[in-house]
Design a protein around this motif. Structure first.
Motif, PDB file in Angstrom:
ATOM      1  N   PHE A  59      48.299  45.852  59.335  1.00  0.00           N
ATOM      2  CA  PHE A  59      49.321  45.905  58.283  1.00  0.00           C
ATOM      3  C   PHE A  59      50.196  44.672  58.439  1.00  0.00           C
ATOM      4  CE2 PHE A  59      52.538  48.393  55.773  1.00  0.00           C
ATOM      5  CZ  PHE A  59      51.674  48.848  54.794  1.00  0.00           C
ATOM      6  N   THR A  60      49.687  43.533  57.967  1.00  0.00           N
ATOM      7  CA  THR A  60      50.383  42.261  58.149  1.00  0.00           C
ATOM      8  C   THR A  60      50.383  41.455  56.861  1.00  0.00           C
ATOM      9  OG1 THR A  60      48.365  41.077  58.800  1.00  0.00           O
ATOM     10  CG2 THR A  60      49.614  42.167  60.564  1.00  0.00           C
ATOM     11  N   ILE A  61      51.292  40.495  56.785  1.00  0.00           N
ATOM     12  CA  ILE A  61      51.356  39.610  55.629  1.00  0.00           C
ATOM     13  C   ILE A  61      50.039  38.847  55.470  1.00  0.00           C
ATOM     14  CG2 ILE A  61      52.512  37.600  54.628  1.00  0.00           C
ATOM     15  CD1 ILE A  61      54.231  40.107  54.522  1.00  0.00           C
ATOM     16  N   ARG A  62      49.485  38.387  56.571  1.00  0.00           N
ATOM     17  CA  ARG A  62      48.215  37.656  56.518  1.00  0.00           C
ATOM     18  C   ARG A  62      47.096  38.539  55.964  1.00  0.00           C
ATOM     19  NH1 ARG A  62      45.628  32.579  56.552  1.00  0.00           N
ATOM     20  NH2 ARG A  62      43.431  33.107  56.692  1.00  0.00           N
ATOM     21  N   GLN A  63      47.059  39.812  56.403  1.00  0.00           N
ATOM     22  CA  GLN A  63      46.034  40.716  55.897  1.00  0.00           C
ATOM     23  C   GLN A  63      46.210  40.944  54.401  1.00  0.00           C
ATOM     24  OE1 GLN A  63      43.238  42.219  57.457  1.00  0.00           O
ATOM     25  NE2 GLN A  63      42.845  42.537  55.271  1.00  0.00           N
ATOM     26  N   PHE A  64      47.458  41.075  53.958  1.00  0.00           N
ATOM     27  CA  PHE A  64      47.725  41.273  52.531  1.00  0.00           C
ATOM     28  C   PHE A  64      47.267  40.055  51.728  1.00  0.00           C
ATOM     29  CE2 PHE A  64      51.636  44.040  53.745  1.00  0.00           C
ATOM     30  CZ  PHE A  64      50.791  45.046  54.179  1.00  0.00           C
ATOM     31  N   ALA A  65      47.437  38.854  52.306  1.00  0.00           N
ATOM     32  CA  ALA A  65      46.977  37.637  51.636  1.00  0.00           C
ATOM     33  C   ALA A  65      45.447  37.630  51.542  1.00  0.00           C
ATOM     34  CB  ALA A  65      47.474  36.402  52.385  1.00  0.00           C
ATOM     35  N   GLU A  66      44.785  38.085  52.586  1.00  0.00           N
ATOM     36  CA  GLU A  66      43.326  38.172  52.555  1.00  0.00           C
ATOM     37  C   GLU A  66      42.868  39.225  51.544  1.00  0.00           C
ATOM     38  OE1 GLU A  66      41.918  38.782  56.523  1.00  0.00           O
ATOM     39  OE2 GLU A  66      42.684  36.845  57.229  1.00  0.00           O
ATOM     40  N   ASP A  67      43.626  40.319  51.437  1.00  0.00           N
ATOM     41  CA  ASP A  67      43.325  41.331  50.425  1.00  0.00           C
ATOM     42  C   ASP A  67      43.408  40.727  49.026  1.00  0.00           C
ATOM     43  OD1 ASP A  67      43.044  43.257  52.411  1.00  0.00           O
ATOM     44  OD2 ASP A  67      45.055  44.099  52.116  1.00  0.00           O
ATOM     45  N   LEU A  68      44.399  39.861  48.823  1.00  0.00           N
ATOM     46  CA  LEU A  68      44.566  39.214  47.518  1.00  0.00           C
ATOM     47  C   LEU A  68      43.379  38.304  47.221  1.00  0.00           C
ATOM     48  CD1 LEU A  68      46.244  38.578  45.013  1.00  0.00           C
ATOM     49  CD2 LEU A  68      47.473  36.856  46.363  1.00  0.00           C
ATOM     50  N   ARG A  69      42.931  37.574  48.218  1.00  0.00           N
ATOM     51  CA  ARG A  69      41.749  36.725  48.033  1.00  0.00           C
ATOM     52  C   ARG A  69      40.532  37.569  47.653  1.00  0.00           C
ATOM     53  NH1 ARG A  69      39.314  35.089  53.455  1.00  0.00           N
ATOM     54  NH2 ARG A  69      38.936  37.339  53.252  1.00  0.00           N
ATOM     55  N   ASP A  70      40.335  38.676  48.360  1.00  0.00           N
ATOM     56  CA  ASP A  70      39.200  39.561  48.064  1.00  0.00           C
ATOM     57  C   ASP A  70      39.321  40.154  46.659  1.00  0.00           C
ATOM     58  OD1 ASP A  70      38.228  39.061  50.588  1.00  0.00           O
ATOM     59  OD2 ASP A  70      39.014  40.914  51.460  1.00  0.00           O
ATOM     60  N   PHE A  71      40.556  40.503  46.268  1.00  0.00           N
ATOM     61  CA  PHE A  71      40.798  41.058  44.935  1.00  0.00           C
ATOM     62  C   PHE A  71      40.416  40.031  43.866  1.00  0.00           C
ATOM     63  CE2 PHE A  71      43.507  41.551  41.209  1.00  0.00           C
ATOM     64  CZ  PHE A  71      43.294  42.877  40.876  1.00  0.00           C
ATOM     65  N   MET A  72      40.847  38.792  44.042  1.00  0.00           N
ATOM     66  CA  MET A  72      40.525  37.745  43.079  1.00  0.00           C
ATOM     67  C   MET A  72      39.019  37.529  42.992  1.00  0.00           C
ATOM     68  SD  MET A  72      43.638  35.017  43.782  1.00  0.00           S
ATOM     69  CE  MET A  72      43.060  33.815  42.576  1.00  0.00           C
ATOM     70  N   ASP A  73      38.361  37.556  44.130  1.00  0.00           N
ATOM     71  CA  ASP A  73      36.906  37.405  44.135  1.00  0.00           C
ATOM     72  C   ASP A  73      36.237  38.530  43.349  1.00  0.00           C
ATOM     73  OD1 ASP A  73      37.112  35.148  45.688  1.00  0.00           O
ATOM     74  OD2 ASP A  73      36.607  36.155  47.573  1.00  0.00           O
ATOM     75  N   THR A  74      36.687  39.761  43.597  1.00  0.00           N
ATOM     76  CA  THR A  74      36.114  40.932  42.925  1.00  0.00           C
ATOM     77  C   THR A  74      36.336  40.880  41.418  1.00  0.00           C
ATOM     78  OG1 THR A  74      36.471  42.299  44.895  1.00  0.00           O
ATOM     79  CG2 THR A  74      36.149  43.458  42.814  1.00  0.00           C
ATOM     80  N   GLN A  75      37.512  40.387  41.010  1.00  0.00           N
ATOM     81  CA  GLN A  75      37.850  40.319  39.596  1.00  0.00           C
ATOM     82  C   GLN A  75      37.329  39.047  38.923  1.00  0.00           C
ATOM     83  OE1 GLN A  75      39.506  42.749  37.783  1.00  0.00           O
ATOM     84  NE2 GLN A  75      39.240  43.992  39.639  1.00  0.00           N
ATOM     85  N   GLY A  76      36.686  38.195  39.680  1.00  0.00           N
ATOM     86  CA  GLY A  76      36.159  36.958  39.102  1.00  0.00           C
ATOM     87  C   GLY A  76      37.236  35.956  38.737  1.00  0.00           C
ATOM     88  N   ILE A  77      38.344  35.975  39.465  1.00  0.00           N
ATOM     89  CA  ILE A  77      39.462  35.068  39.203  1.00  0.00           C
ATOM     90  C   ILE A  77      39.413  33.916  40.201  1.00  0.00           C
ATOM     91  CG2 ILE A  77      41.970  34.837  39.115  1.00  0.00           C
ATOM     92  CD1 ILE A  77      42.090  37.850  38.471  1.00  0.00           C
ATOM     93  N   GLU A  78      39.114  32.737  39.720  1.00  0.00           N
ATOM     94  CA  GLU A  78      39.025  31.576  40.606  1.00  0.00           C
ATOM     95  C   GLU A  78      40.403  31.002  40.906  1.00  0.00           C
ATOM     96  OE1 GLU A  78      37.695  28.871  43.179  1.00  0.00           O
ATOM     97  OE2 GLU A  78      36.521  30.515  42.306  1.00  0.00           O
ATOM     98  N   ARG A  79      41.245  30.889  39.856  1.00  0.00           N
ATOM     99  CA  ARG A  79      42.607  30.346  40.002  1.00  0.00           C
ATOM    100  C   ARG A  79      43.565  31.184  39.178  1.00  0.00           C
ATOM    101  NH1 ARG A  79      43.285  24.908  41.525  1.00  0.00           N
ATOM    102  NH2 ARG A  79      45.041  24.684  40.104  1.00  0.00           N
ATOM    103  N   ALA A  80      44.818  31.214  39.608  1.00  0.00           N
ATOM    104  CA  ALA A  80      45.808  32.011  38.875  1.00  0.00           C
ATOM    105  C   ALA A  80      47.210  31.509  39.172  1.00  0.00           C
ATOM    106  CB  ALA A  80      45.699  33.486  39.278  1.00  0.00           C
TER     107      ALA A  80
END
Length: 225
Positions: A59-80
């Protein structure tokens, strides 16, 4: 990897909204209708917040940032475009430092580089609450969750002002004139960024909710540049 809950509205360039500690995507109820007129707005519930599962990862800021990267990958979002409030701002900044090419424009609302950036009158009760909750964390699920949330503010983030000098993208640093983040610290963030812009609006830490008109106007002008 976990499946994060989110609210989506509008079309166009993706604009990701990241809420603060202990909150949910519902915090942005006054931003979603406004920005969805021009953007594909996605307000995300952070791991262990709102309707998103806790999972087993740290439960860390770094993990949350990695979650965001995974979310973008799943949603097909390259840049935002990414707008983060409070701990959401810390997540957004951590993400941008790790994956700068995936961010177009960054909005940091009430973010901080380290716990010392928070006014002592606010930080001291957080530290005391964290210690108390930690004592009972092994015996109570409620205390354990409370300790995890407060621990994010006691132990994190840990970002060097020097690291910001390497972030070459437009960043809006926006905060309230009576914010819980020291104004000198907010200015340090803005001044450490090669392309940082500072906006201070009348209000406290929660200007997006309490001074939405001015907040939305400042963010919209920045995103349209």
């Amino acid at each position: 990897m976990i499946q994060l809950n989110f609210i989506e509205k509008g079309s166009g360039k993706p604009l990701l909204l990241l809420h603060g500690n202990g909150e949910s995507s519902a915090y942005f109820e006054k931003q979603i209708p406004c920005f969805s007129r021009e953007y594909r707005v996605i307000a995300i519930d952070t791991r262990g917040h709102g309707r998103s599962p806790r999972g087993d990862a740290p439960f860390t800021i770094r993990q949350f940032a990695e979650d965001l990267r995974d979310f973008m990958d799943t949603q097909g979002i390259e840049r935002a475009h990414i707008l983060g409030f409070s701990d959401g701002g810390n997540i957004a900044l951590t993400f941008a430092l790790a994956w700068p090419r995936r961010v177009d424009r960054l909005v940091l609302n009430g973010a901080n580089l380290n716990p010392a950036g928070v006014k002592r009158t606010v930080q001291l009760p957080i530290e005391l609450g964290y210690r108390a909750a930690s004592l009972f964390a092994s015996r109570s699920a409620s205390a354990r969750r409370h300790a995890e949330l407060l621990g994010l503010m006691v132990n994190e983030p840990d970002i060097s002002p020097q690291a910001l000098k390497e972030l070459h993208l437009p960043v809006l640093v926006i905060a309230g004139t009576r914010d819980m983040i020291r104004q000198s610290h907010t200015r340090l963030i803005s001044e450490s960024l090669p392309d940082g812009r500072l906006v201070l609006l009348p209000g406290d830490h929660f200007i997006a909710a309490k001074n939405a008109g001015a907040f939305n106007a400042a963010v919209a002008a920045f995103l349209r540049e």
